[in-house]
Design a protein around this motif. Structure first.
Motif, PDB file in Angstrom:
ATOM      1  N   UNK A 194       0.859  -1.189   0.000  1.00 14.80           N
ATOM      2  CA  UNK A 194       0.000   0.000   0.000  1.00 14.80           C
ATOM      3  C   UNK A 194       0.892   1.235   0.000  1.00 14.80           C
ATOM      4  N   UNK A 195       0.630   2.133  -0.929  1.00 13.83           N
ATOM      5  CA  UNK A 195       1.454   3.333  -1.047  1.00 13.83           C
ATOM      6  C   UNK A 195       0.562   4.506  -1.416  1.00 13.83           C
ATOM      7  N   UNK A 196       0.941   5.689  -0.997  1.00 12.83           N
ATOM      8  CA  UNK A 196       0.185   6.887  -1.347  1.00 12.83           C
ATOM      9  C   UNK A 196       0.494   7.307  -2.787  1.00 12.83           C
ATOM     10  N   UNK A 197      -0.433   7.999  -3.370  1.00 14.02           N
ATOM     11  CA  UNK A 197      -0.230   8.530  -4.714  1.00 14.02           C
ATOM     12  C   UNK A 197       1.048   9.359  -4.749  1.00 14.02           C
ATOM     13  N   UNK A 198       1.810   9.173  -5.799  1.00 17.02           N
ATOM     14  CA  UNK A 198       3.096   9.847  -5.924  1.00 17.02           C
ATOM     15  C   UNK A 198       4.262   9.045  -5.398  1.00 17.02           C
ATOM     16  N   UNK A 240       7.363   6.387 -16.029  1.00 14.44           N
ATOM     17  CA  UNK A 240       7.137   6.165 -14.592  1.00 14.44           C
ATOM     18  C   UNK A 240       7.625   4.797 -14.128  1.00 14.44           C
ATOM     19  N   UNK A 241       7.535   3.807 -14.981  1.00  9.48           N
ATOM     20  CA  UNK A 241       7.926   2.443 -14.634  1.00  9.48           C
ATOM     21  C   UNK A 241       9.202   2.075 -15.383  1.00  9.48           C
ATOM     22  N   UNK A 242      10.049   1.297 -14.731  1.00 15.32           N
ATOM     23  CA  UNK A 242      11.278   0.815 -15.356  1.00 15.32           C
ATOM     24  C   UNK A 242      11.443  -0.666 -15.074  1.00 15.32           C
ATOM     25  N   UNK A 243      11.559  -1.451 -16.128  1.00 16.27           N
ATOM     26  CA  UNK A 243      11.800  -2.886 -15.983  1.00 16.27           C
ATOM     27  C   UNK A 243      13.293  -3.145 -16.164  1.00 16.27           C
ATOM     28  N   UNK A 294       6.001   7.555  -9.182  1.00 14.34           N
ATOM     29  CA  UNK A 294       4.889   8.478  -9.435  1.00 14.34           C
ATOM     30  C   UNK A 294       3.569   7.722  -9.549  1.00 14.34           C
ATOM     31  N   UNK A 295       3.335   6.857  -8.575  1.00 17.46           N
ATOM     32  CA  UNK A 295       2.158   5.991  -8.641  1.00 17.46           C
ATOM     33  C   UNK A 295       0.865   6.787  -8.569  1.00 17.46           C
ATOM     34  N   UNK A 296      -0.115   6.285  -9.290  1.00 15.21           N
ATOM     35  CA  UNK A 296      -1.445   6.885  -9.343  1.00 15.21           C
ATOM     36  C   UNK A 296      -2.459   5.870  -8.842  1.00 15.21           C
ATOM     37  N   UNK A 297      -3.605   6.331  -8.358  1.00 12.73           N
ATOM     38  CA  UNK A 297      -4.627   5.372  -7.909  1.00 12.73           C
ATOM     39  C   UNK A 297      -5.013   4.363  -8.997  1.00 12.73           C
ATOM     40  N   UNK A 298      -4.976   4.784 -10.242  1.00 18.07           N
ATOM     41  CA  UNK A 298      -5.333   3.862 -11.326  1.00 18.07           C
ATOM     42  C   UNK A 298      -4.270   2.790 -11.578  1.00 18.07           C
ATOM     43  N   UNK A 301      -0.635  -4.316  -5.556  1.00 18.51           N
ATOM     44  CA  UNK A 301      -0.207  -2.923  -5.392  1.00 18.51           C
ATOM     45  C   UNK A 301      -1.463  -2.080  -5.230  1.00 18.51           C
ATOM     46  N   UNK A 302      -1.537  -1.361  -4.136  1.00 24.66           N
ATOM     47  CA  UNK A 302      -2.672  -0.495  -3.866  1.00 24.66           C
ATOM     48  C   UNK A 302      -2.173   0.925  -3.664  1.00 24.66           C
ATOM     49  N   UNK A 303      -2.717   1.843  -4.447  1.00 27.26           N
ATOM     50  CA  UNK A 303      -2.302   3.242  -4.387  1.00 27.26           C
ATOM     51  C   UNK A 303      -3.467   4.058  -3.860  1.00 27.26           C
ATOM     52  N   UNK A 304      -3.251   4.704  -2.740  1.00 23.40           N
ATOM     53  CA  UNK A 304      -4.309   5.527  -2.134  1.00 23.40           C
ATOM     54  C   UNK A 304      -4.167   6.974  -2.597  1.00 23.40           C
ATOM     55  N   UNK A 305      -5.302   7.633  -2.708  1.00 26.06           N
ATOM     56  CA  UNK A 305      -5.290   9.026  -3.176  1.00 26.06           C
ATOM     57  C   UNK A 305      -5.168   9.999  -2.022  1.00 26.06           C
TER      58      UNK A 305
END
Length: 119
Positions: free
Chosen positions: A11-15, A66-69, A84-88, A115-119
């Motif tokens: 669980x992580x906050x947006x951004x 935003x993502x790097x593999x 830079x995670x987003x809720x989506x 992965x859960x992104x909270x707003x």
């Protein structure tokens, strides 16, 4: 027997950021393309990033920049750095492997990591 084991979700906050890891075993790792897929409720499964044995990468438009593999062939590991995670971006993220190049229907799958992104 091929096994793919993901870790690093949470669980992580947006951004915020996370680093997902996938440990592979039972395959000639450097000959396999590796990919990260995700599935969220009500949406189709999406290939978000893929990497060949030689290190060529490909990304979904929604995650570019935003993502790097990456992969470590000696350790038989593949990683997905998600920034830079987003809720989506909330989804179950799956590691997948396919001989050569990952397509939309790879042969081998991990069990997934949430992965859960909270707003």
């Amino acid at each position: 027997q091929v096994q793919l084991v993901e870790s690093g979700g949470g669980l992580v906050q947006a951004g915020g950021s996370l680093r997902l890891s996938c440990a592979a075993s039972g395959l000639a790792f450097s000959a396999f393309g590796m990919g990260w897929f995700r599935r969220s409720p009500g949406k189709e499964r999406e290939l978000v990033a893929a990497i060949t044995g030689g290190g060529s990468t490909n990304y979904a438009d929604s995650v570019k920049g935003r993502f790097t593999i990456s992969r470590d062939n000696a350790k038989m590991m593949v990683y997905l750095q998600v920034n830079s995670l987003k809720p989506e971006d909330t989804a179950v993220y799956y590691c997948a492997a396919q001989y050569g190049v990952v397509t939309t229907t790879p042969r081998y799958w991990g069990q997934g990591t949430q992965v859960t992104v909270s707003s």
